[in-house]
Design a protein around this motif. Structure first.
Motif, PDB file in Angstrom:
ATOM      1  N   UNK A 192      21.340  11.675 -12.056  1.00  0.00           N
ATOM      2  CA  UNK A 192      21.879  11.973 -10.719  1.00  0.00           C
ATOM      3  C   UNK A 192      22.940  13.081 -10.809  1.00  0.00           C
ATOM      4  N   UNK A 193      23.854  12.954 -11.755  1.00  0.00           N
ATOM      5  CA  UNK A 193      24.903  13.967 -11.924  1.00  0.00           C
ATOM      6  C   UNK A 193      24.309  15.309 -12.335  1.00  0.00           C
ATOM      7  N   UNK A 194      23.287  15.284 -13.176  1.00  0.00           N
ATOM      8  CA  UNK A 194      22.648  16.525 -13.609  1.00  0.00           C
ATOM      9  C   UNK A 194      21.970  17.211 -12.424  1.00  0.00           C
ATOM     10  N   UNK A 195      21.338  16.441 -11.545  1.00  0.00           N
ATOM     11  CA  UNK A 195      20.728  17.020 -10.340  1.00  0.00           C
ATOM     12  C   UNK A 195      21.792  17.668  -9.450  1.00  0.00           C
ATOM     13  N   UNK A 196      22.920  16.988  -9.296  1.00  0.00           N
ATOM     14  CA  UNK A 196      24.016  17.547  -8.494  1.00  0.00           C
ATOM     15  C   UNK A 196      24.544  18.829  -9.136  1.00  0.00           C
ATOM     16  N   UNK A 197      24.629  18.834 -10.468  1.00  0.00           N
ATOM     17  CA  UNK A 197      25.077  20.038 -11.170  1.00  0.00           C
ATOM     18  C   UNK A 197      24.127  21.211 -10.929  1.00  0.00           C
ATOM     19  N   UNK A 198      22.841  20.934 -10.904  1.00  0.00           N
ATOM     20  CA  UNK A 198      21.859  22.001 -10.686  1.00  0.00           C
ATOM     21  C   UNK A 198      22.045  22.653  -9.312  1.00  0.00           C
ATOM     22  N   UNK A 199      22.396  21.854  -8.320  1.00  0.00           N
ATOM     23  CA  UNK A 199      22.654  22.396  -6.979  1.00  0.00           C
ATOM     24  C   UNK A 199      23.868  23.316  -7.017  1.00  0.00           C
ATOM     25  N   UNK A 200      24.929  22.879  -7.683  1.00  0.00           N
ATOM     26  CA  UNK A 200      26.148  23.683  -7.778  1.00  0.00           C
ATOM     27  C   UNK A 200      25.884  24.966  -8.569  1.00  0.00           C
ATOM     28  N   UNK A 201      25.126  24.862  -9.656  1.00  0.00           N
ATOM     29  CA  UNK A 201      24.810  26.047 -10.466  1.00  0.00           C
ATOM     30  C   UNK A 201      24.003  27.039  -9.641  1.00  0.00           C
ATOM     31  N   UNK A 202      23.111  26.548  -8.811  1.00  0.00           N
ATOM     32  CA  UNK A 202      22.331  27.427  -7.934  1.00  0.00           C
ATOM     33  C   UNK A 202      23.258  28.188  -6.974  1.00  0.00           C
TER      34      UNK A 202
END
Length: 172
Positions: free
Chosen positions: A43-53
């Motif tokens: 879940x945290x990794x998915x949220x990180x991917x949004x922020x990185x985008x």
């Protein structure tokens, strides 16, 4: 030029905020990695991917504004650094101060994200080494040495010592 500087300051400010969001998520990941909560980690990794985008999009905007500024001041965009722009703004101390402040804020956020990510990388590497160690131990238990038993034809009929193929016996 003033409009371009305002755009640059705005983009850098937005980018530093996103890096702070990324830092917060990376910091939340550390205890999750330690406890091994895979669902929470995903879940945290998915949220990180949004922020990185978002950061990647802002970085593209920053590069466009930076290219425009380099063209206006007739400098090579590849050799122009943000610190150079701060120095060039001596005549306009208010903009210089804003740019220096957002530069420092962004630089600190990026440094902290790198530090926390390195810490998380080491924790993950240690966890993987433990899993590999456990797997090797399980394999070693199944491949015990053979006994030196021979039949009448001098063929080895040795069986593995201590292994009967039934798995773990809780009664022993």
């Amino acid at each position: 030029m003033a409009s371009l500087m305002e755009n640059l300051i705005e983009v850098l400010d937005l980018e530093s905020r996103e890096y702070e969001n990324l830092l917060e998520l990376s910091t939340k990941k550390t205890p999750v990695i330690v406890t091994g909560e895979l669902e929470e980690l995903a879940k945290l990794t998915d949220e990180e991917q949004i922020v990185v985008s978002k950061i990647n999009h802002l970085e593209q905007q920053r590069q466009e504004v930076f290219t425009d500024i380099a063209n206006v001041i007739n400098k090579d965009v590849n050799s122009l650094m943000l610190a150079d722009l701060v120095d060039m703004l001596k005549a306009r101390p208010q903009e210089q101060q804003k740019l220096a402040k957002v530069h420092d804020k962004l630089s600190n956020a990026v440094h902290e994200v790198k530090r926390v990510n390195e810490q998380n990388r080491i924790l993950i590497q240690n966890a993987l080494e433990m899993v590999e160690f456990d797997m090797n131990m399980l394999q070693a238990m199944k491949t015990a040495p053979e006994t030196a038993n021979y039949n009448k034809g001098a063929c080895n009929t040795g069986a593995a010592m201590g292994v009967d193929g039934r798995g773990f016996d809780a009664k022993q």
